[in-house]
Design an enzyme around this catalytic site. Sequence first.
Site, short mmCIF file in Angstrom:
data_model
loop_
_atom_site.label_atom_id
_atom_site.label_comp_id
_atom_site.label_asym_id
_atom_site.label_seq_id
_atom_site.Cartn_x
_atom_site.Cartn_y
_atom_site.Cartn_z
CG ASP A 87 -6.56 0.69 5.97
OD1 ASP A 87 -6.52 -0.39 5.18
OD2 ASP A 87 -5.52 1.64 6.02
NE ARG A 113 -9.68 -5.88 3.13
CZ ARG A 113 -8.68 -5.19 2.95
NH1 ARG A 113 -8.12 -4.45 2.13
NH2 ARG A 113 -8.21 -5.14 4.44
CB VAL A 114 -14.58 -1.34 2.01
CG1 VAL A 114 -13.93 0.18 2.41
CG2 VAL A 114 -15.64 -1.56 0.90
N GLY A 132 -5.99 -3.82 6.85
CA GLY A 132 -6.85 -2.89 7.03
C GLY A 132 -8.00 -3.01 8.02
CB THR A 164 0.77 0.96 4.81
OG1 THR A 164 0.98 -0.27 4.44
CG2 THR A 164 2.06 1.17 6.06
N GLY A 165 -0.89 -1.36 6.23
CA GLY A 165 -1.21 -2.72 7.21
C GLY A 165 -2.40 -3.32 7.01
CB THR A 200 -0.97 0.18 1.26
OG1 THR A 200 -1.81 -1.08 1.09
CG2 THR A 200 -1.60 1.34 1.38
N1 GLY Z 1 -4.09 -0.94 4.32
C1 GLY Z 1 -4.34 -1.73 3.14
C2 GLY Z 1 -5.44 -2.75 3.19
O1 GLY Z 1 -5.63 -3.44 4.22
O2 GLY Z 1 -6.16 -2.83 2.24
#
Ligand code: GLY
Length: 314
Positions: A216, A213-214, A238, A235-236, A185
């Site tokens: 963060d 899926r949405v 979500g 990042t990480g 990300t």
């Molecule tokens: N942080 C990006 C995701 O989980 O999609």
Amino acid sequence: MRRLIVHGGAGRITPEHGEEALRGLRSALDAGWGEIDDATEAAVAAVRWMEDSGKFNCGRGAVLNLRGRAELDAALVTGRGEAGAVSNLTWTPRAIAVARKVMEETPHVLLCGRGVDRFAKAMGFPKERIGTSARRKLYLELRRDLEKGKGDRGRWSDGRPSRHPAWWTPLRKLVREHPELLHGTVGAVALDAKGRLAAATSTGGIFLKMEGRVSDSSLVGCGTYAGTDLGISATGIGEVIIRHMLTRSIAERYRLRHEGVQAAAERTIAQMPDDSVGIVALDRKGRFAVARNTSNIAWGSRSEGTSSVRCGLE
Ligand code: GLY
């Protein structure tokens, strides 16, 4: 004080991948710095470069979902209270540019699914295939591994039945074996000479995620946030970032406790599950923070001054 800070994802980053990420971040900093007279332009230009590069998990290089399709998420937030975001975009790899159009051309903040594809088309973005051949090859391999791993379906590692879909347990195992699936990300936070802040984040999400899926990244206050005083891109994982409303939580801590941006970020992240998140942040005075509870985060910063570019795999 003008400053730009970027990240290319957090996780367990191998030295080989790290070098490639840092090269990409330097180029993204150059692209963003060319527009630094306006914080919004600078943040967008840096993220756009990373989307176009195909090297990160966003834009052209986005990972594929369980059905083998890329669905892109992105958000742009400014310190002037403006925000635009997209989720599940499939029409074009230019997710951050479409998010900006949502901000500037619509009364809404977030468009998703079929609606965002139609909007991108109406805004003149040409339809483009998303997903590199390397991503597609990896998708086929992972999908095969995932099918094989279905023996322990629907159970947590301690044997308790899980309410999650059958593929989730083997997918967690797969992610442990292939930490690269979680990173990539991208994000940028910019501060211009007028003291304006903007934050932008763009992602393909998590490899083999469920369709629809949405992440963060597209949610204001979760993966992306900016106020008059502070901008943050996360990042990480979500799902962790959303549950903790990570970027907004850091901003509140920064405001209420007067701890400084680095301490506010570290102390907020310390409350999260290990190995889950990372952020870059920048305040109105040009002080920046890089914080994570993962093994690494790839980041870079550029500011006025002699030793103006710093990049690292923290
Ligand atoms: N942080 C990006 C995701 O989980 O999609």
